[in-house]
Design a protein around this motif. Structure first.
Motif, mmCIF file in Angstrom:
data_model
loop_
_atom_site.group_PDB
_atom_site.id
_atom_site.type_symbol
_atom_site.label_atom_id
_atom_site.label_comp_id
_atom_site.label_asym_id
_atom_site.label_seq_id
_atom_site.Cartn_x
_atom_site.Cartn_y
_atom_site.Cartn_z
ATOM 1 N N GLU A 294 1.036 3.911 1.827
ATOM 2 C CA GLU A 294 1.604 4.367 3.104
ATOM 3 C C GLU A 294 2.807 3.495 3.482
ATOM 4 O O GLU A 294 3.849 4.006 3.920
ATOM 5 N N CYS B 197 -1.874 -0.593 7.412
ATOM 6 C CA CYS B 197 -1.064 0.628 7.318
ATOM 7 C C CYS B 197 -1.157 1.468 8.592
ATOM 8 O O CYS B 197 -0.190 2.140 8.964
ATOM 9 N N CYS C 20 -5.514 1.867 5.927
ATOM 10 C CA CYS C 20 -6.319 0.678 6.241
ATOM 11 C C CYS C 20 -6.010 0.177 7.640
ATOM 12 O O CYS C 20 -4.935 0.395 8.193
ATOM 13 N N HIS D 257 0.848 -1.190 0.000
ATOM 14 C CA HIS D 257 0.000 0.000 0.000
ATOM 15 C C HIS D 257 0.888 1.247 0.000
ATOM 16 O O HIS D 257 2.058 1.188 0.370
HETATM 17 ZN ZN ZN Z 1 -3.095 -0.160 3.763
#
Ligand code: ZN
Ligand code: AOF
Length: 354
Positions: free
Chosen positions: A46, A77, A68, A44
């Motif tokens: 981040e 994250c 998330c 992801h």
């Molecule tokens: Zn995430």
């Protein structure tokens, strides 16, 4: 946030059905790390930004989607941001995904400062198909792409439409295709242009988009989309009473033949095939029908600086709307494409519950 949104766009064509996400880490106003979600199933944004930054203690993370809170294909994250010592998170919109959402609350409980809502309009437009699928499931997000003259004509009086727009606009059109799950045309355009509806541009999509013909009652079995090597990625939508006959004609090559009486039914059938975003490329009749039915969610309008006087109008006549009753669409983008102009407008933006 503008930087995060621009970074996010680098995942175009590669991350759907997951969202386009960009993240920027800052300390004392200086960027100390940035990244984007590059590939479906991969890191992801981040997490990738943290990986690009040796020390994020005390930093601010700016991201276009709420971090998330779930262990999915990758770890949460929100926990990663906490563990790295990030102090403040600025996120444009909430995550509507029931499995992943809630990261803002996790961050707040851990003592981080969280701000939501900055850049929410642009963030909602950027991830419209993702948001629509979560908030209003049942049919794909539908975009129309039209290239016209200044007087709104798709083709000249002889019916010639190739090419109204210039090379930059045509490259943009291929870039655009890469980010949609399906590219659709009406029967008339299918016959007149015999398009391949494949992506031949700067981005190679992770999954080749479906090619969709809204054929209704007439199917020309000799068209490229039914006979080329990609026929297994073609769907033809026809009236229920001719479905079996059409399936005999083109089904052998692997074409998916779907009975759908009406546009809404056609869209629902596409949804069932996994299509979350549909780009319609013509013609005027199909575009007008979608607009009239309230089923066009976005228009990508490329306007070339020429006048044609008489020709094929992009938008046919519809029921009248008074000026007082006309509702403005949301401006998503306005810019130059070479000598042409691009206007992107959404009927309405879809936001997750806050
Ligand atoms: Zn995430
Ligand atoms: C992404 N990229 O940068 C962020 C996402 O399928 P997973 O496990 O990768 O999780 C996907 C969900 O994670 C997605 O639906 C969204 O809710 C959240 N955030 N997803 O693919 C990202 N930040």
């Amino acid at each position: 946030m503008d930087r995060a949104l621009a970074l996010a766009l680098n995942g175009w064509g590669r991350v759907a059905p997951n969202p386009l996400v960009g993240a920027v880490l800052l300390r004392d106003g200086q960027v100390i790390g940035e990244a984007f979600h590059a590939e479906f199933g991969g890191a992801h944004a981040e997490a990738a930004a943290l990986a690009a930054c040796p020390d994020a203690a005390g930093a601010t993370c700016v991201v276009n989607l709420e971090p998330c809170a779930h262990q999915g294909k990758t770890p949460p994250c929100a926990e990663a941001l906490i563990a790295a010592g990030v102090r403040r998170v600025v996120a444009a919109i909430r995550d509507p995904d029931p499995a992943a959402r809630g990261g803002a609350d996790v961050l707040r409980r851990a003592g981080l400062q969280v701000e939501l809502g900055i850049g929410d309009q642009a963030a909602a437009a950027l991830n419209a198909p993702f948001l629509w699928a979560a908030v209003r499931p049942g049919r794909p997000f539908v975009a129309l792409k039209v290239a016209t003259s200044l007087d709104g004509l798709l083709a000249d009086a002889d019916g010639k439409s190739q090419w109204i727009s210039g090379p930059e606009a045509r490259e943009y059109a291929h870039w655009l295709r890469a980010g949609f799950d399906a590219i659709g045309v009406g029967h008339e355009t299918a016959v007149k242009d015999n398009p391949e509806l494949t992506v031949r541009g700067p981005v190679s999509p992770r999954v080749a988009p479906w090619r969709v013909v809204f054929a209704r009652r007439r199917v020309e079995p000799g068209l490229r989309v039914f006979t080329d090597g990609m026929a297994a990625r073609t769907v033809v939508l026809v009236a229920a009473d001719i479905r079996d006959r059409v399936a005999r004609e083109v089904g052998g090559a692997g074409v998916t033949v779907v009975a759908a009486d009406g546009l809404q039914a056609g869209l629902e059938a596409l949804w069932t095939l996994g299509v979350r975003s549909l780009l319609l490329e013509g013609g005027g009749r199909l575009a007008t029908a979608f607009l009239g039915a309230g089923l066009a969610d976005r228009v990508y309008w490329i306007q070339a600086p020429v006048w044609l006087g008489t020709g094929v109008p992009a938008f046919g006549a519809r029921d009248p709307v008074t000026l007082d009753g006309a509702r403005a669409w949301a401006i998503v983008e306005r810019r130059a494409l070479g000598r042409d102009s691009l206007l992107v407008v959404d009927r309405e933006l879809c936001f997750p519950a806050s």
